[in-house]
Design an enzyme around this catalytic site. Structure first.
Site, short mmCIF file in Angstrom:
data_model
loop_
_atom_site.label_atom_id
_atom_site.label_comp_id
_atom_site.label_asym_id
_atom_site.label_seq_id
_atom_site.Cartn_x
_atom_site.Cartn_y
_atom_site.Cartn_z
N LYS A 1 1.08 -1.87 0.13
CA LYS A 1 -0.14 -0.19 -0.24
C LYS A 1 1.15 1.64 -0.27
O LYS A 1 2.31 1.30 0.80
CB LYS A 1 -0.82 0.34 1.60
N THR B 1 -9.81 8.29 8.06
CA THR B 1 -9.67 7.31 7.77
C THR B 1 -9.06 6.28 8.64
O THR B 1 -8.68 5.28 8.62
CB THR B 1 -8.50 7.37 7.17
N GLY C 1 -8.91 2.75 10.68
CA GLY C 1 -9.57 1.83 10.02
C GLY C 1 -9.23 1.51 8.77
O GLY C 1 -10.32 0.12 8.21
N THR C 2 -8.90 1.91 8.21
CA THR C 2 -8.81 2.16 6.40
C THR C 2 -7.71 1.05 5.61
O THR C 2 -8.11 0.12 5.46
CB THR C 2 -8.05 3.18 5.19
N GLY C 3 -7.09 0.83 6.69
CA GLY C 3 -5.82 -1.09 6.50
C GLY C 3 -6.69 -2.21 6.96
O GLY C 3 -6.42 -3.25 6.20
N CYS C 4 -8.04 -1.44 7.97
CA CYS C 4 -9.15 -3.34 8.07
C CYS C 4 -9.56 -3.61 7.09
O CYS C 4 -10.16 -4.83 6.51
CB CYS C 4 -9.28 -2.96 9.46
#
Length: 276
Positions: free
Chosen positions: A173, A204, A206-209
């Site tokens: 990412k 943003t 929690g974007t990775g989760c």
């Protein structure tokens, strides 16, 4: 309906972790299940406390899921101790789990280390080699590859090195620190570049989760990895564009932006009568 299991920590504010994973799975029309690795006391401004479950209890949760509703995909989020990582790896192998997405939560985008050195080594030795795809950010990819990443060419070099080292597909990412919303997928010797536009939304959390759960959801539905990543990125872009603004810090995404209002098109009617 296809099914997916998330193995991760709980976020009491609902924007990340287990809560974000289950919302994402529902929005992507997959039945979500969970095995909780830790409870956290947190909100959009930070984390005030963490209570980790025991390896034995995590094992019990995973067993209860796999022996009843076998998941079509598994997403693994932050796991902070070697004991928990080993339990997860052992169970995934025992049940011959498929479509495993590992969100390698080791280093925050700020550069702060989130798990211990011994847990990182266990993650590398026991869990990453079982994954269908891992989703590191730039700092995590630097830890896994030993390469300093400054541009898109460095991203490709690091992704390839990680992929070959662990025999796994890698979605590296980019994020704002390198090249806006561009991510690079390394899979079986080939690169796929996913270019996205910067979305001006400071919320943003929690974007990775959310991204890793959306990938797992689409893998569960039978899409290829490349298509699953594309669909996941489109979903997370929509959740950001919805512009939800909650909390005093970096707020959560609108995970349900694509779910129609129930009252707008419901066919089921309930008759109400009053009795005196």
């Amino acid at each position: 309906m296809r099914t997916a299991l998330t193995i991760a920590g709980s976020d009491s504010s609902g924007g990340a972790g287990i809560q974000a994973d289950l919302k994402t799975m529902t929005a992507n029309r997959v039945f979500g299940m969970s095995a909780v690795t830790a409870l956290t006391a947190q909100n959009t401004t930070g984390v005030s406390g963490v209570m980790e479950v025991t390896p034995e209890f995590l094992e019990q949760q995973i067993d209860m899921v796999f022996t009843d509703i076998f998941p079509d995909a598994v997403k693994i989020g932050m796991v902070s101790s070697s004991g928990l990582i080993n339990v997860i790896a052992e169970k995934l192998k025992a049940y011959n789990a498929k479509n495993i997405v590992v969100d390698t939560v080791m280093v925050a985008t700020s550069g702060a280390k989130l798990i211990s050195d011994d847990a990182i080594e266990t993650l590398k030795e026991a869990l990453i080699p079982l994954a269908t795809v891992i989703t590191p950010n730039i700092p995590e990819a630097e830890v896994l590859s030993g390469i300093s990443i400054k541009d898109e060419n460095d991203m490709k070099t690091a992704a390839e090195k990680i992929g070959k080292s662990f025999n796994v597909a890698v979605l590296l990412k980019g994020g704002h620190s390198i090249n806006d919303a561009t991510d690079i997928l390394y899979e079986k010797g080939c690169f796929t570049v996913f270019k996205g536009s910067r979305i001006n939304n400071p919320n943003t959390h929690g974007t990775g989760c959310t991204l890793s759960s959306a990938i797992a959801s689409n893998l569960a539905k039978g899409y290829s990895l490349k298509d699953s990543v594309k669909r996941a990125k489109e979903y997370i872009s929509g959740a950001l564009l919805a512009g939800l603004d909650l909390g005093k810090g970096s707020g959560p995404l609108d995970h349900g932006f694509n779910i129609p209002d129930f009252t707008a098109g419901a066919d089921v009617k309930v008759n109400v009568s009053e009795e005196v």
